[in-house]
Design an enzyme around this catalytic site. Structure first.
Site, PDB file in Angstrom:
ATOM      1  CB  SER A 155       3.047  -4.534   3.127  1.00 28.27           C
ATOM      2  OG  SER A 155       2.362  -3.723   4.050  1.00 28.27           O
ATOM      3  CG  MET A 156      -2.806  -3.962   0.662  1.00 24.60           C
ATOM      4  SD  MET A 156      -3.351  -2.512  -0.237  1.00 24.60           S
ATOM      5  CE  MET A 156      -2.452  -2.666  -1.782  1.00 24.60           C
ATOM      6  CG  ASP A 181       6.917  -4.414  10.065  1.00 24.03           C
ATOM      7  OD1 ASP A 181       6.652  -3.207   9.933  1.00 24.03           O
ATOM      8  OD2 ASP A 181       6.489  -5.290   9.289  1.00 24.03           O
ATOM      9  CG  PHE A 240      -1.891   1.103   1.303  1.00 24.41           C
ATOM     10  CD1 PHE A 240      -2.917   1.191   0.390  1.00 24.41           C
ATOM     11  CD2 PHE A 240      -1.811   2.050   2.315  1.00 24.41           C
ATOM     12  CE1 PHE A 240      -3.857   2.214   0.469  1.00 24.41           C
ATOM     13  CE2 PHE A 240      -2.750   3.070   2.415  1.00 24.41           C
ATOM     14  CZ  PHE A 240      -3.763   3.151   1.486  1.00 24.41           C
ATOM     15  CG  HIS A 245       6.733  -2.748   6.530  1.00 25.65           C
ATOM     16  ND1 HIS A 245       5.964  -3.812   6.961  1.00 25.65           N
ATOM     17  CD2 HIS A 245       6.110  -2.279   5.410  1.00 25.65           C
ATOM     18  CE1 HIS A 245       4.930  -3.980   6.164  1.00 25.65           C
ATOM     19  NE2 HIS A 245       5.002  -3.068   5.204  1.00 25.65           N
TER      20      HIS A 245
END
Length: 252
Positions: A93-94, A194, A25, A224
């Protein structure tokens, strides 16, 4: 609006094993390009798309919703599936959230998943205010560039668009309900430091999926965006070993 440098999608026609690589994202293919190129260099067919609303300006993202992002992921998966014998998903992630949704929907057509710091649960409690706040302010400070390595940037947005963030929160709830339908082999990389996605997200993922072939590896030195960080080679090599193991011809 022109693309930001490094935001260009990447595609490589390789052998009969395909890999769909998905960024996160407010990010872009820049965060995943070294990984995608490592997979391509090993002879795999690779698709790394640019998700709608990304790679230009955060205002472009604010008029998109998760079905728009997922439609691109689904389209690229279908293209790879037509060309390849097997297709794996590699995501950050997303991108991991979208990949889990695809795995739940497509079942055995997905041969396995390699997820790096996947977002499955929204962090903190601030997201609970998104249904209201998104109508009052268009954006908040960004979450990009959570990288331990000095001087490394992922080329993400400096603002977080709140209409799009609210849509992402809606997708987390959808995927959480679908997790028992995820049965594919999973290799999970999680950064201990993260600052974007906290440990409860991975814990929820591991507690609900139905996969029996599951391995979690800790990225001790990365933040992250571990795909651009100190543990990147660990991720690249581990994902290649994982894919090779699951795509090797059966003996007999």
């Amino acid at each position: 609006m022109p693309l930001l440098p490094g935001a260009e999608p990447y595609r490589h026609q390789g052998g009969p094993i395909g890999v769909l690589v998905c960024h996160g994202f407010t990010g872009s293919p820049q965060s995943m390009r070294p990984w995608a190129q490592a997979l391509a260099g090993a002879g795999l067919s690779v698709s790394l798309p640019l998700l709608p609303g990304h790679g230009t300006h955060w205002r472009d993202l604010n008029v998109t919703r998760w079905p728009d992002w997922y439609a691109t992921v689904e389209r690229e998966f279908d293209l790879l599936a037509k060309e390849c014998d097997q297709v794996f998903l590699c995501a950050l992630s997303m991108g991991g959230l979208l990949s889990l949704h695809l795995a739940a929907e497509r079942g055995p057509a997905v041969s396995g998943l390699v997820l790096v710091n996947p977002l499955v649960r929204m962090p903190g409690q601030a997201h609970r205010a998104l249904p209201l706040v998104r109508h009052l302010v268009p954006s908040l400070p960004g979450i990009s560039d959570d990288v331990a390595t000095p001087g490394v940037t992922e080329g993400g947005y400096t603002r977080t668009p709140l209409h799009a963030a609210h849509s992402m929160a809606q997708l987390t709830r959808t995927v959480q309900a679908e997790l028992p339908q995820v049965t594919q082999p999973l290799l999970l990389f999680r950064s201990r430091r993260d600052k974007v996605v906290p440990p409860p997200s991975a814990e929820l993922l591991l507690s609900r999926i139905s996969s029996t072939d599951v391995e979690e590896r800790i990225c001790e030195r990365s933040f992250h965006v571990a795909t651009l960080d100190y543990d990147a080679e660990l991720i690249f090599e581990g994902s290649l070993d994982f894919i090779r193991r699951l795509s090797a011809p059966a003996e007999g």
